[in-house]
Design a protein around this motif. Structure first.
Motif, PDB file in Angstrom:
ATOM      1  N   LEU A 159       8.038  -9.611  -0.685  1.00  7.00           N
ATOM      2  CA  LEU A 159       8.215  -9.700   0.773  1.00  7.00           C
ATOM      3  C   LEU A 159       9.617  -9.179   1.085  1.00  7.00           C
ATOM      4  CD1 LEU A 159       7.605 -10.759   3.663  1.00  7.00           C
ATOM      5  CD2 LEU A 159       8.426 -13.008   2.899  1.00  7.00           C
ATOM      6  N   ILE A 160       9.679  -8.065   1.810  1.00 12.45           N
ATOM      7  CA  ILE A 160      10.975  -7.476   2.142  1.00 12.45           C
ATOM      8  C   ILE A 160      11.302  -7.863   3.581  1.00 12.45           C
ATOM      9  CG2 ILE A 160      12.381  -5.378   2.088  1.00 12.45           C
ATOM     10  CD1 ILE A 160      10.847  -5.937  -0.560  1.00 12.45           C
ATOM     11  N   LEU A 161      12.276  -8.742   3.734  1.00  5.08           N
ATOM     12  CA  LEU A 161      12.680  -9.236   5.067  1.00  5.08           C
ATOM     13  C   LEU A 161      13.746  -8.294   5.605  1.00  5.08           C
ATOM     14  CD1 LEU A 161      12.785 -12.912   3.852  1.00  5.08           C
ATOM     15  CD2 LEU A 161      11.129 -11.997   5.517  1.00  5.08           C
ATOM     16  N   ASN A 162      13.263  -7.209   6.198  1.00  9.20           N
ATOM     17  CA  ASN A 162      14.159  -6.114   6.594  1.00  9.20           C
ATOM     18  C   ASN A 162      14.447  -6.073   8.092  1.00  9.20           C
ATOM     19  OD1 ASN A 162      15.261  -3.176   6.489  1.00  9.20           O
ATOM     20  ND2 ASN A 162      13.487  -3.052   7.856  1.00  9.20           N
ATOM     21  N   ALA A 163      13.475  -6.465   8.915  1.00 10.43           N
ATOM     22  CA  ALA A 163      13.636  -6.295  10.372  1.00 10.43           C
ATOM     23  C   ALA A 163      14.890  -7.002  10.865  1.00 10.43           C
ATOM     24  CB  ALA A 163      12.412  -6.853  11.098  1.00 10.43           C
ATOM     25  N   GLY A 164      15.600  -6.338  11.762  1.00 16.02           N
ATOM     26  CA  GLY A 164      16.806  -6.943  12.309  1.00 16.02           C
ATOM     27  C   GLY A 164      17.330  -6.150  13.486  1.00 16.02           C
ATOM     28  N   ILE A 165      18.221  -6.778  14.226  1.00 14.60           N
ATOM     29  CA  ILE A 165      18.854  -6.115  15.376  1.00 14.60           C
ATOM     30  C   ILE A 165      20.373  -6.249  15.263  1.00 14.60           C
ATOM     31  CG2 ILE A 165      16.963  -6.377  17.025  1.00 14.60           C
ATOM     32  CD1 ILE A 165      18.514  -8.906  18.071  1.00 14.60           C
ATOM     33  N   PHE A 166      21.045  -5.301  15.913  1.00 11.00           N
ATOM     34  CA  PHE A 166      22.513  -5.353  15.999  1.00 11.00           C
ATOM     35  C   PHE A 166      22.884  -5.166  17.461  1.00 11.00           C
ATOM     36  CE2 PHE A 166      26.564  -2.724  15.600  1.00 11.00           C
ATOM     37  CZ  PHE A 166      27.382  -3.843  15.526  1.00 11.00           C
ATOM     38  N   GLU A 167      23.304  -6.236  18.100  1.00  6.74           N
ATOM     39  CA  GLU A 167      23.670  -6.180  19.519  1.00  6.74           C
ATOM     40  C   GLU A 167      25.110  -6.643  19.662  1.00  6.74           C
ATOM     41  OE1 GLU A 167      20.592  -8.454  21.510  1.00  6.74           O
ATOM     42  OE2 GLU A 167      19.127  -6.836  21.270  1.00  6.74           O
ATOM     43  N   PRO A 168      26.068  -5.707  19.478  1.00  7.55           N
ATOM     44  CA  PRO A 168      27.478  -6.097  19.474  1.00  7.55           C
ATOM     45  C   PRO A 168      27.951  -6.612  20.828  1.00  7.55           C
ATOM     46  CG  PRO A 168      27.249  -3.703  19.411  1.00  7.55           C
ATOM     47  CD  PRO A 168      25.874  -4.259  19.289  1.00  7.55           C
ATOM     48  N   GLN A 169      28.805  -7.611  20.785  1.00  2.00           N
ATOM     49  CA  GLN A 169      29.413  -8.171  22.003  1.00  2.00           C
ATOM     50  C   GLN A 169      30.776  -8.720  21.631  1.00  2.00           C
ATOM     51  OE1 GLN A 169      26.854 -11.257  23.684  1.00  2.00           O
ATOM     52  NE2 GLN A 169      26.579  -9.936  25.458  1.00  2.00           N
ATOM     53  N   PRO A 170      31.806  -8.437  22.430  1.00  7.44           N
ATOM     54  CA  PRO A 170      33.096  -9.079  22.157  1.00  7.44           C
ATOM     55  C   PRO A 170      32.975 -10.597  22.307  1.00  7.44           C
ATOM     56  CG  PRO A 170      33.224  -7.635  24.093  1.00  7.44           C
ATOM     57  CD  PRO A 170      31.836  -7.533  23.575  1.00  7.44           C
ATOM     58  N   PHE A 171      33.769 -11.329  21.546  1.00  7.56           N
ATOM     59  CA  PHE A 171      33.664 -12.785  21.501  1.00  7.56           C
ATOM     60  C   PHE A 171      33.778 -13.405  22.896  1.00  7.56           C
ATOM     61  CE2 PHE A 171      35.594 -16.854  19.447  1.00  7.56           C
ATOM     62  CZ  PHE A 171      34.339 -17.451  19.441  1.00  7.56           C
ATOM     63  N   ASP A 172      34.744 -12.918  23.671  1.00  5.80           N
ATOM     64  CA  ASP A 172      34.952 -13.574  24.971  1.00  5.80           C
ATOM     65  C   ASP A 172      33.855 -13.249  25.989  1.00  5.80           C
ATOM     66  OD1 ASP A 172      35.661 -11.002  25.552  1.00  5.80           O
ATOM     67  OD2 ASP A 172      37.750 -11.441  26.048  1.00  5.80           O
ATOM     68  N   ALA A 173      32.995 -12.273  25.664  1.00  6.55           N
ATOM     69  CA  ALA A 173      31.897 -11.943  26.580  1.00  6.55           C
ATOM     70  C   ALA A 173      30.547 -12.393  26.025  1.00  6.55           C
ATOM     71  CB  ALA A 173      31.868 -10.432  26.819  1.00  6.55           C
ATOM     72  N   MET A 174      30.572 -12.994  24.832  1.00  5.14           N
ATOM     73  CA  MET A 174      29.311 -13.355  24.176  1.00  5.14           C
ATOM     74  C   MET A 174      28.602 -14.470  24.955  1.00  5.14           C
ATOM     75  SD  MET A 174      28.807 -14.520  20.213  1.00  5.14           S
ATOM     76  CE  MET A 174      29.243 -16.221  20.526  1.00  5.14           C
ATOM     77  N   THR A 175      27.334 -14.241  25.301  1.00  4.44           N
ATOM     78  CA  THR A 175      26.581 -15.258  26.046  1.00  4.44           C
ATOM     79  C   THR A 175      25.737 -16.087  25.072  1.00  4.44           C
ATOM     80  OG1 THR A 175      24.672 -13.812  26.336  1.00  4.44           O
ATOM     81  CG2 THR A 175      26.392 -13.709  28.046  1.00  4.44           C
ATOM     82  N   LEU A 176      25.370 -17.277  25.533  1.00  6.36           N
ATOM     83  CA  LEU A 176      24.520 -18.140  24.710  1.00  6.36           C
ATOM     84  C   LEU A 176      23.171 -17.460  24.449  1.00  6.36           C
ATOM     85  CD1 LEU A 176      23.949 -20.833  23.307  1.00  6.36           C
ATOM     86  CD2 LEU A 176      23.276 -21.771  25.531  1.00  6.36           C
TER      87      LEU A 176
END
Ligand SMILES: NC(=O)c1ccc[n+]([C@@H]2O[C@H](COP(=O)([O-])OP(=O)(O)OC[C@H]3O[C@@H](n4cnc5c(N)ncnc54)[C@H](OP(=O)(O)O)[C@@H]3O)[C@@H](O)[C@H]2O)c1
Length: 247
Positions: free
Chosen positions: A84-101
């Motif tokens: 089982l290759i657990l490959n799927a993923g996302i990269f959604e960069p956000q600066p720390f001070d703008a990071m939303t919950l």
């Protein structure tokens, strides 16, 4: 012939791994989130390349019901997985001070909770011996700005791997991970990087010992090693393929 399921194999590293396993004569199942993209990947794999036809199944790993459905389909067709290759993923960069919950929870759900639930659920559908390979990232060991959620999500799964190996040992299942460095895939454009930013990344990678940005084909051999019998002795291993970026 091995039965191998690769999540998020409609593009990039997952697609390249699927192609490689197919060419080796293995029976490959790929998952995708979007039907049209899954169809496109299947068409390409099943018309261009030699080997067994690849099966495609829809599974948005952020949705637990999709994971249950995937498991039910594998059970109904009597599939037992070697890897089982657990490959799927996302990269959604956000600066720390703008990071939303919401953004933090979304990244954790796709990159950590989803793969963990998949591993838990599909451990029932694995052979003995069986191998799980998580596609992590160098961000677990090297800091980059705006990657707090992404780094935490990959580190969370790696943090779970040791205990998973202990608990899954009775079933003969081993869990290991690959940490790719910067690899040219759709993930850069999906993350919002424009052509200039991608060119900047290429420039940075030209300064590494490898002298270039990595390609999915650079990562696939490590995935193959951990998925197949060659890695029977490996548990909780981390294979970094970064072209020397972290040196
Ligand atoms: N490329 C790099 O530089 C790099 C570096 C380190 C680690 N990685 C890791 O490598 C893995 C593969 O990424 P890639 O670079 O090959 O990027 P990619 O080409 O964007 O592939 C990602 C795959 O995951 C799928 N996916 C995204 N969200 C999903 C969800 N909720 N449920 C199911 N599938 C989903 C995508 O489908 P859609 O197209 O439909 O969204 C796609 O098939 C990721 O885990 C990534 O974090 C990549």
């Amino acid at each position: 012939m091995k039965q191998i399921l690769i999540t998020g194999a409609t593009s990039g590293i997952g697609y390249s791994a699927a192609k490689s396993f197919q060419q080796l004569g293995h029976q490959v199942i790929i998952t995708g989130r979007r039907p049209e993209k899954l169809d496109q990947a299947l068409h390409s794999l099943n018309t261009t390349h030699t080997g067994n036809p690849v099966q495609g199944l829809i599974c948005d790993q952020a949705v637990p019901a999709d994971i249950e459905q995937l498991s039910a389909t594998l059970t109904a067709q009597g599939t037992h997985l070697d890897a089982l290759i657990l490959n799927a993923g996302i990269f959604e960069p956000q600066p720390f001070d703008a990071m939303t919950l919401d953004a933090l929870e979304h990244t954790m759900r796709v990159n950590f909770t989803g793969p963990l639930l998949l591993a838990q659920t599909l451990s029932q559908r694995m052979k003995n011996p069986g191998s799980m390979v998580f596609v992590s990232s160098i961000v677990v060991g090297k800091a980059f700005a705006s990657t707090i959620a992404y780094s935490a999500s990959k580190a969370a799964f790696e943090g779970a791997m040791g205990a998973m190996n202990v608990e899954l040992a009775d079933k003969g299942i081993r869990v290991n991970c690959v940490r790719p460095g910067v690899t040219a895939t759709e993930i850069q454009a999906k993350s919002g990087m424009d052509n200039d930013a991608i060119a900047g990344l290429q420039q940075a990678m030209s300064q590494t010992p490898a002298g270039r940005m990595l390609e999915p084909r650079d990562i696939v051999p490590a995935i193959k090693y951990l998925a197949l019998e060659s890695s029977l002795g490996a548990r909780n291993a981390t294979v970094t393929i970064d072209g020397g970026y972290c040196l």
